[in-house]
Design a protein around this motif. Structure first.
Motif, PDB file in Angstrom:
ATOM      1  N   LYS A 142       0.795  -1.223   0.000  1.00 25.14           N
ATOM      2  CA  LYS A 142       0.000   0.000   0.000  1.00 25.14           C
ATOM      3  C   LYS A 142       0.831   1.280   0.000  1.00 25.14           C
ATOM      4  CE  LYS A 142      -0.583  -0.328   5.039  1.00 25.14           C
ATOM      5  NZ  LYS A 142      -1.570  -0.415   6.133  1.00 25.14           N
ATOM      6  N   HIS A 143       2.110   1.202   0.390  1.00 22.31           N
ATOM      7  CA  HIS A 143       2.930   2.409   0.415  1.00 22.31           C
ATOM      8  C   HIS A 143       3.652   2.663  -0.904  1.00 22.31           C
ATOM      9  CE1 HIS A 143       2.024   3.041   4.552  1.00 22.31           C
ATOM     10  NE2 HIS A 143       2.620   1.938   4.963  1.00 22.31           N
ATOM     11  N   VAL A 144       3.471   1.763  -1.860  1.00 23.39           N
ATOM     12  CA  VAL A 144       4.031   1.983  -3.194  1.00 23.39           C
ATOM     13  C   VAL A 144       3.041   2.824  -3.986  1.00 23.39           C
ATOM     14  CG1 VAL A 144       4.771   0.894  -5.341  1.00 23.39           C
ATOM     15  CG2 VAL A 144       5.292  -0.204  -3.147  1.00 23.39           C
ATOM     16  N   PRO A 145       3.438   3.989  -4.476  1.00 18.45           N
ATOM     17  CA  PRO A 145       2.516   4.835  -5.250  1.00 18.45           C
ATOM     18  C   PRO A 145       1.916   4.088  -6.429  1.00 18.45           C
ATOM     19  CG  PRO A 145       4.506   6.050  -4.705  1.00 18.45           C
ATOM     20  CD  PRO A 145       4.757   4.622  -4.305  1.00 18.45           C
ATOM     21  N   ARG A 146       0.607   4.239  -6.603  1.00 14.69           N
ATOM     22  CA  ARG A 146      -0.133   3.569  -7.669  1.00 14.69           C
ATOM     23  C   ARG A 146       0.062   2.050  -7.623  1.00 14.69           C
ATOM     24  NH1 ARG A 146       2.511   7.776  -9.658  1.00 14.69           N
ATOM     25  NH2 ARG A 146       4.091   6.438 -10.615  1.00 14.69           N
ATOM     26  N   GLY A 147       0.203   1.526  -6.410  1.00  9.63           N
ATOM     27  CA  GLY A 147       0.491   0.110  -6.232  1.00  9.63           C
ATOM     28  C   GLY A 147      -0.570  -0.809  -6.807  1.00  9.63           C
ATOM     29  N   LYS A 148      -1.832  -0.446  -6.639  1.00 10.19           N
ATOM     30  CA  LYS A 148      -2.913  -1.302  -7.149  1.00 10.19           C
ATOM     31  C   LYS A 148      -2.878  -1.371  -8.669  1.00 10.19           C
ATOM     32  CE  LYS A 148      -6.039  -0.365  -3.265  1.00 10.19           C
ATOM     33  NZ  LYS A 148      -5.135   0.596  -2.576  1.00 10.19           N
ATOM     34  N   CYS A 149      -2.644  -0.231  -9.309  1.00  7.24           N
ATOM     35  CA  CYS A 149      -2.589  -0.189 -10.774  1.00  7.24           C
ATOM     36  C   CYS A 149      -1.385  -0.969 -11.289  1.00  7.24           C
ATOM     37  CB  CYS A 149      -2.528   1.265 -11.241  1.00  7.24           C
ATOM     38  SG  CYS A 149      -2.539   1.472 -13.028  1.00  7.24           S
ATOM     39  N   ILE A 150      -0.239  -0.790 -10.641  1.00  8.28           N
ATOM     40  CA  ILE A 150       0.980  -1.496 -11.035  1.00  8.28           C
ATOM     41  C   ILE A 150       0.803  -2.998 -10.886  1.00  8.28           C
ATOM     42  CG2 ILE A 150       3.385  -1.925 -10.391  1.00  8.28           C
ATOM     43  CD1 ILE A 150       3.571   1.066  -9.679  1.00  8.28           C
ATOM     44  N   ALA A 151       0.243  -3.411  -9.755  1.00  6.67           N
ATOM     45  CA  ALA A 151       0.023  -4.836  -9.514  1.00  6.67           C
ATOM     46  C   ALA A 151      -0.938  -5.417 -10.548  1.00  6.67           C
ATOM     47  CB  ALA A 151      -0.516  -5.050  -8.105  1.00  6.67           C
ATOM     48  N   GLY A 152      -2.010  -4.696 -10.829  1.00  2.61           N
ATOM     49  CA  GLY A 152      -2.987  -5.171 -11.799  1.00  2.61           C
ATOM     50  C   GLY A 152      -2.390  -5.336 -13.186  1.00  2.61           C
ATOM     51  N   LEU A 153      -1.622  -4.343 -13.634  1.00  3.94           N
ATOM     52  CA  LEU A 153      -1.004  -4.418 -14.956  1.00  3.94           C
ATOM     53  C   LEU A 153       0.018  -5.548 -15.032  1.00  3.94           C
ATOM     54  CD1 LEU A 153      -0.465  -0.623 -15.779  1.00  3.94           C
ATOM     55  CD2 LEU A 153      -2.091  -2.194 -16.847  1.00  3.94           C
ATOM     56  N   SER A 154       0.775  -5.731 -13.949  1.00  5.58           N
ATOM     57  CA  SER A 154       1.790  -6.795 -13.920  1.00  5.58           C
ATOM     58  C   SER A 154       1.137  -8.167 -13.986  1.00  5.58           C
ATOM     59  CB  SER A 154       2.637  -6.675 -12.645  1.00  5.58           C
ATOM     60  OG  SER A 154       3.285  -5.429 -12.569  1.00  5.58           O
ATOM     61  N   ILE A 155       0.093  -8.355 -13.198  1.00  2.47           N
ATOM     62  CA  ILE A 155      -0.622  -9.631 -13.191  1.00  2.47           C
ATOM     63  C   ILE A 155      -1.276  -9.885 -14.541  1.00  2.47           C
ATOM     64  CG2 ILE A 155      -2.559 -10.878 -12.153  1.00  2.47           C
ATOM     65  CD1 ILE A 155      -1.919  -9.312  -9.543  1.00  2.47           C
ATOM     66  N   LEU A 156      -1.867  -8.840 -15.116  1.00  4.36           N
ATOM     67  CA  LEU A 156      -2.517  -8.963 -16.418  1.00  4.36           C
ATOM     68  C   LEU A 156      -1.519  -9.385 -17.486  1.00  4.36           C
ATOM     69  CD1 LEU A 156      -5.039  -8.529 -18.220  1.00  4.36           C
ATOM     70  CD2 LEU A 156      -4.302  -6.145 -18.489  1.00  4.36           C
ATOM     71  N   ALA A 157      -0.369  -8.721 -17.512  1.00  7.74           N
ATOM     72  CA  ALA A 157       0.634  -9.021 -18.538  1.00  7.74           C
ATOM     73  C   ALA A 157       1.200 -10.424 -18.369  1.00  7.74           C
ATOM     74  CB  ALA A 157       1.752  -7.986 -18.482  1.00  7.74           C
ATOM     75  N   GLY A 158       1.567 -10.779 -17.141  1.00  4.27           N
ATOM     76  CA  GLY A 158       2.182 -12.082 -16.905  1.00  4.27           C
ATOM     77  C   GLY A 158       1.248 -13.240 -17.205  1.00  4.27           C
ATOM     78  N   THR A 159       0.022 -13.149 -16.759  1.00  7.04           N
ATOM     79  CA  THR A 159      -0.927 -14.247 -16.966  1.00  7.04           C
ATOM     80  C   THR A 159      -1.431 -14.302 -18.407  1.00  7.04           C
ATOM     81  OG1 THR A 159      -2.725 -12.817 -16.134  1.00  7.04           O
ATOM     82  CG2 THR A 159      -1.662 -14.294 -14.561  1.00  7.04           C
ATOM     83  N   THR A 160      -1.593 -13.131 -19.028  1.00  9.09           N
ATOM     84  CA  THR A 160      -2.045 -13.110 -20.429  1.00  9.09           C
ATOM     85  C   THR A 160      -1.004 -13.740 -21.345  1.00  9.09           C
ATOM     86  OG1 THR A 160      -3.376 -11.112 -20.089  1.00  9.09           O
ATOM     87  CG2 THR A 160      -2.760 -11.650 -22.353  1.00  9.09           C
ATOM     88  N   LEU A 161       0.256 -13.363 -21.151  1.00  5.02           N
ATOM     89  CA  LEU A 161       1.334 -13.924 -21.970  1.00  5.02           C
ATOM     90  C   LEU A 161       1.401 -15.443 -21.814  1.00  5.02           C
ATOM     91  CD1 LEU A 161       3.789 -13.608 -23.795  1.00  5.02           C
ATOM     92  CD2 LEU A 161       5.171 -13.186 -21.744  1.00  5.02           C
ATOM     93  N   THR A 162       1.311 -15.905 -20.576  1.00  7.08           N
ATOM     94  CA  THR A 162       1.360 -17.346 -20.317  1.00  7.08           C
ATOM     95  C   THR A 162       0.167 -18.052 -20.943  1.00  7.08           C
ATOM     96  OG1 THR A 162       2.464 -16.882 -18.204  1.00  7.08           O
ATOM     97  CG2 THR A 162       1.554 -19.089 -18.513  1.00  7.08           C
TER      98      THR A 162
END
Length: 270
Positions: free
Chosen positions: A97-117
């Protein structure tokens, strides 16, 4: 239970019969509640809330999947997948929660990693692009990527906070922000990915994973269950690795100012 029309009486009879064993299994939770009470852990309310919430959530998702599995429109698969990614991104962002824009970053990372796989698995014809296969597989990948991404982001911030002087010294000597934080990034990724890798090393020796256990209990051959579990372990490692590495690249700019100095306000928040 075979796919039946939810408006039919046969559907509800089968559903109620199927819920008998889950209802009886709550005896295990009652045992845990009693032990919590005797040990004065004050977790009784949380335990009851957790099991009631799980019951409601799983019942709802059961009806949703029953509907989606009868549809032939790929849009339902994508919609269900994006919903899972959104919830996972929010949850992982809460951990960091202390990482700025953490929710957006996490969402994009999860989206990219799982979509590619997922795309690789479909292109290689490992799984057909149907709701019955894609939605459960996507759920497993998203869940693991969520856990790994949240830990990676949280750990990276904590390491940078502890070693601010070391990073600032490297920057003063001419290192780029990426070079100055290379060791912290590596440490965060190793810590986050270690549980996934340890699980792959010990799979079958200590425990039988969920996918394999489900197939065996459903009457499938143990050899068939093993084949599926190998695929599952491979895809979990791939999706988790891509998502965690991408999260470090996406959250890295938040830790520095435009002048390539550490953004101290990010590390002072508690």
């Amino acid at each position: 239970m075979a796919l039946l029309d939810p408006s039919s009486s046969a559907f509800w009879i089968e559903f109620l019969k199927g819920m008998l064993k889950p209802a009886l299994a709550t005896a295990v939770v009652l045992m845990a509640v009693v032990l919590s009470f005797l040990q004065k852990l004050n977790l009784e309310g949380e335990m009851v809330y957790a099991i009631v919430r799980a019951f409601i959530q799983l019942s709802i998702i059961g009806f949703v999947l029953e509907f989606i599995f009868t549809q032939k429109n790929a849009a339902w698969i994508i919609l269900a997948y994006l919903f899972m990614v959104s919830v996972a991104g929010y949850t992982a962002g809460q951990r960091a929660k202390h990482v700025p824009r953490g929710k957006c970053i996490a969402g994009l990372s999860i989206l990219a990693g799982t979509t590619l796989t997922m795309i690789l698995l479909v292109l290689l014809n490992v799984f057909p692009f149907t709701p019955r296969y894609i939605i459960p597989i996507a759920g497993m990948m998203v869940g693991n990527a969520m856990a790994v991404t949240g830990v990676t982001m949280k750990r990276l911030r904590e390491d940078l906070k502890i070693q601010m002087n070391l990073v600032e010294t490297a920057l003063a000597l001419g290192a780029t922000p990426r070079q100055a934080t290379l060791q912290q990034v590596k440490r965060s990724l190793v810590i986050a990915l270690s549980p996934v890798l340890d699980n792959a090393k010990t799979v079958g020796l200590i425990s039988l994973p969920g996918a394999m256990t489900g197939m065996i209990m459903g009457g499938a051959s143990p050899l068939e269950a093993i084949q599926l579990q190998i695929v599952v372990m491979n895809m979990l490692i791939g999706a988790s690795t891509v998502s965690s590495i991408l999260s470090t690249y996406l959250c890295w700019p938040s830790f520095f100012t435009k002048a390539y100095q550490l953004e101290t306000k990010v590390f002072t928040a508690e």
